[in-house]
Scaffold this motif. Structure first.
Motif, mmCIF file in Angstrom:
data_model
loop_
_atom_site.group_PDB
_atom_site.id
_atom_site.type_symbol
_atom_site.label_atom_id
_atom_site.label_comp_id
_atom_site.label_asym_id
_atom_site.label_seq_id
_atom_site.Cartn_x
_atom_site.Cartn_y
_atom_site.Cartn_z
ATOM 1 N N LEU A 106 0.821 -1.208 0.000
ATOM 2 C CA LEU A 106 0.000 0.000 0.000
ATOM 3 C C LEU A 106 0.857 1.261 0.000
ATOM 4 O O LEU A 106 0.611 2.210 -0.751
ATOM 5 N N LEU A 107 1.873 1.287 0.849
ATOM 6 C CA LEU A 107 2.682 2.491 1.007
ATOM 7 C C LEU A 107 3.528 2.775 -0.223
ATOM 8 O O LEU A 107 3.848 3.929 -0.513
ATOM 9 N N LYS A 108 3.908 1.756 -0.955
ATOM 10 C CA LYS A 108 4.694 1.966 -2.178
ATOM 11 C C LYS A 108 3.874 2.646 -3.276
ATOM 12 O O LYS A 108 4.446 3.159 -4.241
ATOM 13 N N GLU A 109 2.562 2.641 -3.128
ATOM 14 C CA GLU A 109 1.711 3.303 -4.121
ATOM 15 C C GLU A 109 1.680 4.818 -3.951
ATOM 16 O O GLU A 109 1.194 5.529 -4.827
ATOM 17 N N ILE A 110 2.186 5.324 -2.846
ATOM 18 C CA ILE A 110 2.137 6.762 -2.570
ATOM 19 C C ILE A 110 3.167 7.483 -3.431
ATOM 20 O O ILE A 110 4.339 7.083 -3.472
ATOM 21 N N PRO A 111 2.807 8.554 -4.120
ATOM 22 C CA PRO A 111 3.780 9.314 -4.913
ATOM 23 C C PRO A 111 4.840 9.953 -4.013
ATOM 24 O O PRO A 111 4.539 10.480 -2.947
ATOM 25 N N ALA A 140 4.089 14.711 3.026
ATOM 26 C CA ALA A 140 4.376 13.297 3.266
ATOM 27 C C ALA A 140 3.470 12.728 4.355
ATOM 28 O O ALA A 140 2.942 11.614 4.227
ATOM 29 N N VAL A 141 3.264 13.488 5.414
ATOM 30 C CA VAL A 141 2.406 13.013 6.502
ATOM 31 C C VAL A 141 0.961 12.875 6.025
ATOM 32 O O VAL A 141 0.290 11.872 6.312
ATOM 33 N N VAL A 142 0.478 13.866 5.281
ATOM 34 C CA VAL A 142 -0.906 13.819 4.793
ATOM 35 C C VAL A 142 -1.104 12.638 3.840
ATOM 36 O O VAL A 142 -2.112 11.915 3.927
ATOM 37 N N ARG A 143 -0.160 12.426 2.943
ATOM 38 C CA ARG A 143 -0.276 11.295 2.013
ATOM 39 C C ARG A 143 -0.312 9.963 2.753
ATOM 40 O O ARG A 143 -1.102 9.060 2.420
ATOM 41 N N THR A 144 0.555 9.824 3.756
ATOM 42 C CA THR A 144 0.611 8.567 4.502
ATOM 43 C C THR A 144 -0.678 8.340 5.278
ATOM 44 O O THR A 144 -1.240 7.233 5.268
ATOM 45 N N ASN A 146 -3.672 9.576 4.665
ATOM 46 C CA ASN A 146 -4.781 9.313 3.737
ATOM 47 C C ASN A 146 -4.749 7.883 3.222
ATOM 48 O O ASN A 146 -5.792 7.218 3.118
ATOM 49 N N LYS A 147 -3.564 7.410 2.904
ATOM 50 C CA LYS A 147 -3.446 6.058 2.365
ATOM 51 C C LYS A 147 -3.848 5.016 3.389
ATOM 52 O O LYS A 147 -4.577 4.057 3.074
ATOM 53 N N LEU A 148 -3.387 5.186 4.618
ATOM 54 C CA LEU A 148 -3.688 4.195 5.647
ATOM 55 C C LEU A 148 -5.147 4.277 6.093
ATOM 56 O O LEU A 148 -5.826 3.252 6.226
ATOM 57 N N SER A 150 -7.735 5.350 4.531
ATOM 58 C CA SER A 150 -8.679 4.926 3.496
ATOM 59 C C SER A 150 -8.684 3.421 3.293
ATOM 60 O O SER A 150 -9.505 2.902 2.532
ATOM 61 N N ASN A 151 -7.775 2.707 3.982
ATOM 62 C CA ASN A 151 -7.716 1.248 3.846
ATOM 63 C C ASN A 151 -7.865 0.549 5.193
ATOM 64 O O ASN A 151 -7.377 -0.565 5.376
ATOM 65 N N PHE A 152 -8.537 1.208 6.143
ATOM 66 C CA PHE A 152 -8.752 0.578 7.441
ATOM 67 C C PHE A 152 -9.599 -0.682 7.332
ATOM 68 O O PHE A 152 -9.534 -1.558 8.204
ATOM 69 N N ASP A 153 -10.428 -0.770 6.307
ATOM 70 C CA ASP A 153 -11.253 -1.960 6.155
ATOM 71 C C ASP A 153 -10.442 -3.199 5.824
ATOM 72 O O ASP A 153 -10.951 -4.323 5.903
ATOM 73 N N ARG A 154 -9.149 -3.033 5.487
ATOM 74 C CA ARG A 154 -8.291 -4.167 5.129
ATOM 75 C C ARG A 154 -7.444 -4.631 6.306
ATOM 76 O O ARG A 154 -6.594 -5.507 6.150
ATOM 77 N N ILE A 155 -7.638 -4.032 7.488
ATOM 78 C CA ILE A 155 -6.880 -4.460 8.657
ATOM 79 C C ILE A 155 -7.318 -5.867 9.043
ATOM 80 O O ILE A 155 -8.512 -6.130 9.237
ATOM 81 N N PRO A 156 -6.389 -6.817 9.188
ATOM 82 C CA PRO A 156 -6.777 -8.190 9.526
ATOM 83 C C PRO A 156 -7.294 -8.290 10.956
ATOM 84 O O PRO A 156 -6.950 -7.468 11.813
#
Length: 376
Positions: A106-111, A140-144, A146-148, A150-156
């Protein structure tokens, strides 16, 4: 380190160019035709015209040297973010497969991300994101985030929400002072340094401070299984009793004689005596106190790290002895002068000697970026 010298040169060039343009070539030719030498022309005509610009350039250069912050480490903007995720009861392999690797993808997708690397251990994962040099830290903080988020539904299942901490060059301490002394234990030194830390926090432009070494004060409760069984109590009941008793709250207020009185109930546990007298249950109609089912001790806790101080063979007074020590590391705020902040902190510590710090307490400066930057 050399920024102030570059600024001084730029000020000097910028200040002299308009004055040089004001000196007409015809004046020199006229002076030579009238029989004046080059030195006479320079002394009588050119230097008086250029003198205001020269003085102004020198003053601006001195101002740049005095006001430019002195740094030991280059202040390069390289945003770096640590992300912690806990997953209790899972092995390192499970944490890696279910938390670390999906998060890396996920984090590698961040520009703007340059590197992503992780460390997996039993029950916890640490993922570090490093952006390219020059990327804004706020971006950098905002991008990180937002990425995390927006994907809280994928937390195992079983994994916690990520804890995000921003790292930067400004977290590096500019000053490290080691407190030590003959006859002091690591616990006593820790208490002295905590008082000194309060004073250091009052210094302008001081950012984060870190205490390394020593043992914290700890209230240790050792439960007796036989006594617990005799009073029909469990460790969980003791823990709940602590949570209920170790608190203070406002229960109400009343007015009398044009004054309002606030009623507070409860109190915090301050020492071992308070803990022993805490009611943890009832047996046969009688209260059961913590001292009836446990041993309570108020004192130093367990060591999480060790700091020792001693002189090496290169020092004349080296004896080979090592003493317990505690180090106070101090970082500064962004765009402030390391030399000024370090000196202010050292002066503050010296000013509280005889008060918060005993007069015979030894304090050795182990790192001082301000002093080394000043020499450069």
């Amino acid at each position: 380190v050399y920024t102030r010298w570059m600024l001084a040169c730029l000020y000097d060039i910028h200040g002299n160019l308009p004055a040089l343009e004001a000196v007409k070539p015809e004046w020199r030719e006229a002076a030579l035709n009238l029989g004046a030498s080059r030195w006479t022309y320079l002394r009588r005509v050119e230097i008086p015209i250029l003198m205001p610009a020269i003085i102004a350039s020198l003053l601006l250069g001195v101002f740049a040297v005095m006001k430019t912050p002195r740094e030991e480490d280059p202040q390069i903007v390289v945003p770096m973010i640590d992300i912690f995720v806990s997953m209790r009861g899972s092995s390192a392999q499970e944490v890696e497969q279910r938390v670390a690797i999906p998060m890396e993808k996920l984090l590698k997708e961040i520009p703007g991300v340059e590197y992503v690397y992780s460390t997996s251990m039993p029950g916890q994962a640490l993922v570090t994101v490093r952006y390219y040099v020059g990327v804004s830290e706020n971006d950098a903080v905002v991008r990180t985030y937002n990425k995390l988020y927006s994907n809280f539904d994928r937390i195992p299942p079983g994994a916690s929400r990520p804890l995000i901490k921003v790292r930067s060059i400004f977290d590096v301490p500019i000053l490290a002072m080691t407190f030590w002394g003959r006859g002091y234990s690591s616990h006593e030194l820790r208490q002295i340094v905590e008082k000194a830390n309060v004073a250091v926090k009052q210094v302008d432009n001081v950012s984060e401070t870190t205490i390394i070494g020593g043992t914290r004060r700890e209230l240790r409760v050792t439960l007796n299984p036989q006594r617990l069984a005799a009073y029909h109590l469990s460790p969980g009941a003791i823990a709940r009793a602590f949570q209920l008793s170790n608190q203070r709250s406002i229960s109400g207020s009343f007015a009398q004689e044009n004054r309002e009185f606030v009623v507070e109930t409860g109190r915090f546990i301050s020492d071992a005596g308070d803990a022993r007298n805490m009611v943890v249950g009832v047996f046969n109609g009688q209260p059961v106190y913590l001292g009836d089912v446990a041993d309570v001790a108020d004192g130093p806790g367990e060591h999480s790290n060790y700091v020792l101080f001693g002189y090496g063979g290169a020092v004349k007074k080296a004896s080979g002895d090592e003493y317990p020590a505690v180090t106070l590391a101090v970082a500064k705020r962004r765009s402030t002068d390391a030399a000024i902040v370090a000196k202010a902190v050292i002066d503050k510590v010296d000013s509280v000697r005889g008060g918060a710090i005993p007069g015979n307490q030894q304090v050795t400066v182990k790192r001082a970026d301000g002093q080394t930057a000043e020499k450069k």
